[in-house]
Motif scaffolding. Structure first.
Motif, short mmCIF file in Angstrom:
data_model
loop_
_atom_site.label_atom_id
_atom_site.label_comp_id
_atom_site.label_asym_id
_atom_site.label_seq_id
_atom_site.Cartn_x
_atom_site.Cartn_y
_atom_site.Cartn_z
N TYR A 77 0.87 -1.18 0.00
CA TYR A 77 0.00 0.00 0.00
C TYR A 77 0.90 1.23 0.00
O TYR A 77 1.58 1.50 0.99
CB TYR A 77 -0.90 0.01 1.24
N CYS A 78 0.97 1.92 -1.12
CA CYS A 78 1.83 3.09 -1.26
C CYS A 78 0.98 4.35 -1.19
O CYS A 78 -0.01 4.49 -1.93
CB CYS A 78 2.58 3.07 -2.57
N ASP A 101 -3.20 6.64 -3.96
CA ASP A 101 -2.62 5.43 -3.38
C ASP A 101 -2.43 4.39 -4.47
O ASP A 101 -3.28 4.24 -5.34
CB ASP A 101 -3.54 4.84 -2.30
N VAL A 102 -1.34 3.65 -4.40
CA VAL A 102 -1.11 2.51 -5.28
C VAL A 102 -1.15 1.28 -4.39
O VAL A 102 -0.38 1.17 -3.44
CB VAL A 102 0.23 2.62 -6.02
N VAL A 103 -2.07 0.37 -4.71
CA VAL A 103 -2.34 -0.77 -3.83
C VAL A 103 -2.20 -2.07 -4.62
O VAL A 103 -2.71 -2.18 -5.74
CB VAL A 103 -3.77 -0.68 -3.25
N ARG A 104 -1.52 -3.04 -4.00
CA ARG A 104 -1.46 -4.39 -4.58
C ARG A 104 -1.97 -5.37 -3.54
O ARG A 104 -1.36 -5.55 -2.48
CB ARG A 104 -0.04 -4.75 -5.00
N CYS A 139 2.94 8.75 -8.46
CA CYS A 139 1.92 7.72 -8.63
C CYS A 139 2.24 6.83 -9.84
O CYS A 139 2.17 5.61 -9.75
CB CYS A 139 0.55 8.38 -8.76
N ALA A 140 2.61 7.44 -10.95
CA ALA A 140 2.93 6.67 -12.16
C ALA A 140 4.15 5.78 -11.93
O ALA A 140 4.14 4.60 -12.33
CB ALA A 140 3.17 7.62 -13.33
N ARG A 141 5.17 6.30 -11.27
CA ARG A 141 6.37 5.50 -11.01
C ARG A 141 6.07 4.34 -10.07
O ARG A 141 6.55 3.23 -10.26
CB ARG A 141 7.47 6.38 -10.42
#
Length: 172
Positions: A77-78, A101-104, A139-141
């Protein structure tokens, strides 16, 4: 290990989340903090109690943080945020949450959360163009790096050892 207060604010200054973590150590990626299950998190909306243990990476001079959780939490969770500011004695870290947020989750590709909130807060709080550009770039990176196929060691092979260290050292 040293207790650290994590203080995350929204752009208007209200509390997004504030809790106590423990400093695990640092590596080339940044400073690693551990949070146990059952820790009280304060927020302007009332707060919550953590449901699973996790480690948080606070990179130096980056527009993001990354949290790596034990099940049932998300694997990665970024949070896109302003670069972290540490107190002189290292017992508090502050940043401003920029909503994205970038979530996996385990076993599925990553996704981006809160794009609508970012757009709304950009207008409501008047995010400067530079902040918008840095947030979108981060966010893109992150999205590219969090994909398992990217081979980014931080998001595939580095964090598990920090989770294990948190469990061995602190019973997290």
């Amino acid at each position: 290990m040293t207790p650290v207060t994590v203080d995350i604010r929204k752009y208007d200054g209200r509390c997004s989340a504030r809790w106590s973590a423990r400093r695990l150590g640092a590596d080339d990626h940044g400073t690693w903090l551990a949070t146990a299950e059952g820790v009280r998190v304060s927020s302007a909306d009332g707060g919550w109690v953590t449901r699973f243990p996790y480690v948080m990476l606070v990179p130096e001079d980056a527009w993001w943080t990354a949290t790596f959780c034990r099940p049932p939490g998300p694997e990665v969770y970024c949070d896109v945020c302003t670069p972290a500011q540490w107190s002189a004695d290292g017992t508090e870290v502050r940043m401003v949450d920029l909503d994205l947020d970038v979530v996996r989750l385990r076993g599925v590709p990553p996704h981006i959360e809160d794009e609508e909130e970012f757009a709304a807060h950009r207008l409501r709080f008047g995010y400067p163009d530079e902040v918008v550009a840095e947030a979108r770039k981060a966010c893109a990176r992150l999205y590219a790096a969090v994909r398992r196929e990217s081979g980014a060691a931080l998001f595939t092979s580095v964090y598990p050892s920090w989770l294990a260290r948190a469990e061995r050292t602190h019973g997290t």
